[in-house]
Write a protein that holds these residues in place. Structure first.
Motif, PDB file in Angstrom:
ATOM      1  N   ARG A   1      29.405  31.944  36.891  1.00 22.55           N
ATOM      2  CA  ARG A   1      29.772  33.418  36.591  1.00 22.55           C
ATOM      3  C   ARG A   1      28.589  33.844  35.624  1.00 22.55           C
TER       4      ARG A   1
ATOM      5  N   CYS B   1      28.012  46.732  45.163  1.00 24.76           N
ATOM      6  CA  CYS B   1      29.267  46.299  45.091  1.00 24.76           C
ATOM      7  C   CYS B   1      30.235  47.015  44.128  1.00 24.76           C
ATOM      8  N   SER B   2      31.744  47.097  44.379  1.00 17.17           N
ATOM      9  CA  SER B   2      32.498  47.452  43.429  1.00 17.17           C
ATOM     10  C   SER B   2      33.425  46.177  43.153  1.00 17.17           C
ATOM     11  N   VAL B   3      34.227  46.447  42.204  1.00 16.35           N
ATOM     12  CA  VAL B   3      35.177  45.342  41.569  1.00 16.35           C
ATOM     13  C   VAL B   3      35.876  44.913  42.742  1.00 16.35           C
ATOM     14  N   GLY B   4      36.040  43.593  42.968  1.00 18.14           N
ATOM     15  CA  GLY B   4      36.654  42.970  43.979  1.00 18.14           C
ATOM     16  C   GLY B   4      36.101  42.733  45.420  1.00 18.14           C
ATOM     17  N   GLU B   5      34.884  43.448  45.489  1.00 18.45           N
ATOM     18  CA  GLU B   5      34.159  43.133  46.649  1.00 18.45           C
ATOM     19  C   GLU B   5      32.940  41.900  46.485  1.00 18.45           C
ATOM     20  N   SER B   6      32.117  41.525  47.495  1.00 16.10           N
ATOM     21  CA  SER B   6      31.349  40.580  47.453  1.00 16.10           C
ATOM     22  C   SER B   6      30.371  40.782  48.571  1.00 16.10           C
TER      23      SER B   6
ATOM     24  N   ALA C   1      30.622  37.523  43.910  1.00 12.67           N
ATOM     25  CA  ALA C   1      31.832  38.515  43.916  1.00 12.67           C
ATOM     26  C   ALA C   1      31.818  39.392  42.612  1.00 12.67           C
ATOM     27  N   CYS C   2      31.793  40.646  42.698  1.00 14.33           N
ATOM     28  CA  CYS C   2      31.806  41.493  41.523  1.00 14.33           C
ATOM     29  C   CYS C   2      33.184  41.690  40.964  1.00 14.33           C
ATOM     30  N   THR C   3      33.245  40.876  39.657  1.00 17.78           N
ATOM     31  CA  THR C   3      34.608  40.792  38.829  1.00 17.78           C
ATOM     32  C   THR C   3      34.717  41.846  37.755  1.00 17.78           C
ATOM     33  N   GLU C   4      33.585  42.327  37.218  1.00 21.78           N
ATOM     34  CA  GLU C   4      33.648  43.407  36.030  1.00 21.78           C
ATOM     35  C   GLU C   4      32.579  44.536  36.326  1.00 21.78           C
TER      36      GLU C   4
ATOM     37  N   GLU D   1      30.722  36.263  39.746  1.00 21.40           N
ATOM     38  CA  GLU D   1      31.245  35.095  40.079  1.00 21.40           C
ATOM     39  C   GLU D   1      30.332  34.627  41.282  1.00 21.40           C
TER      40      GLU D   1
END
Length: 123
Positions: A40, A93-98, A107-110, A119
Motif C-alpha cells: 500500500r 486513474c480514478s478510484v476503483g481503476e487500475s 489499483a487506485c483506492t483513495e 494498492e
C-alpha cells in the motif's frame, strides 16, 4: 513605549517570515508491504519518490541501493481522477481503476486533494 514598538515590529517581521514557510507544500510517501507481492502506497504532495519495491519482478522484492523506479503524483482532486508518473511515464486513474507497469499492477483506492492511495500487486 519605544521598546514595546520594537517588540511589536519584531513579532510582525517574524510572522511575515514564517507565514510563507507555513504555506509551503509538503510532500511525503508512506508505504507498507505486507507480503512479497503487495504493498500500500500513500502519497501526499507532488515530489518525486522512490517506490518501495522494483516494478520488474526479476529484480526481486527488496529495494536495491541502486534502484531507480520513481513515482510522482502529478495532480489529484477530491474524487479523482488522479495523474501519476512512474519513471516519467504518465498514468491516470480514478478510484476503483487500475493500471499495470512492467510486472506491477496499481489499483487506485483513495484520491484526495493532492493525495492518492494505491494498492500494488506484483504479477
Amino acid at each position: 513605549m519605544a521598546q514595546r514598538q520594537r517588540h511589536l515590529a519584531a513579532a510582525l517581521l517574524a510572522g511575515a517570515v514564517l507565514l510563507p514557510l507555513a504555506a509551503c507544500e509538503t510532500s511525503s510517501i508512506k508505504s507498507s508491504c505486507d507480503t512479497d507481492s503487495s504493498c500500500r502506497i500513500e502519497i501526499t504532495g507532488n515530489s518525486l519518490h522512490d517506490l518501495p519495491r522494483p516494478l520488474d519482478a526479476s529484480h526481486g522484492y527488496e529495494k536495491p541501493a541502486d534502484m531507480h523506479d520513481k513515482i510522482h503524483l502529478d495532480q489529484s482532486t477530491e474524487g479523482g481522477p488522479a495523474a501519476v508518473e512512474l519513471n516519467a511515464d504518465p498514468y491516470e486513474c480514478s478510484v476503483g481503476e487500475s493500471f499495470t507497469v512492467i510486472d506491477t499492477t496499481f489499483a487506485c483506492t483513495e484520491i484526495g486533494e493532492d493525495s492518492i492511495a494505491l494498492e500494488t500487486v506484483r504479477n
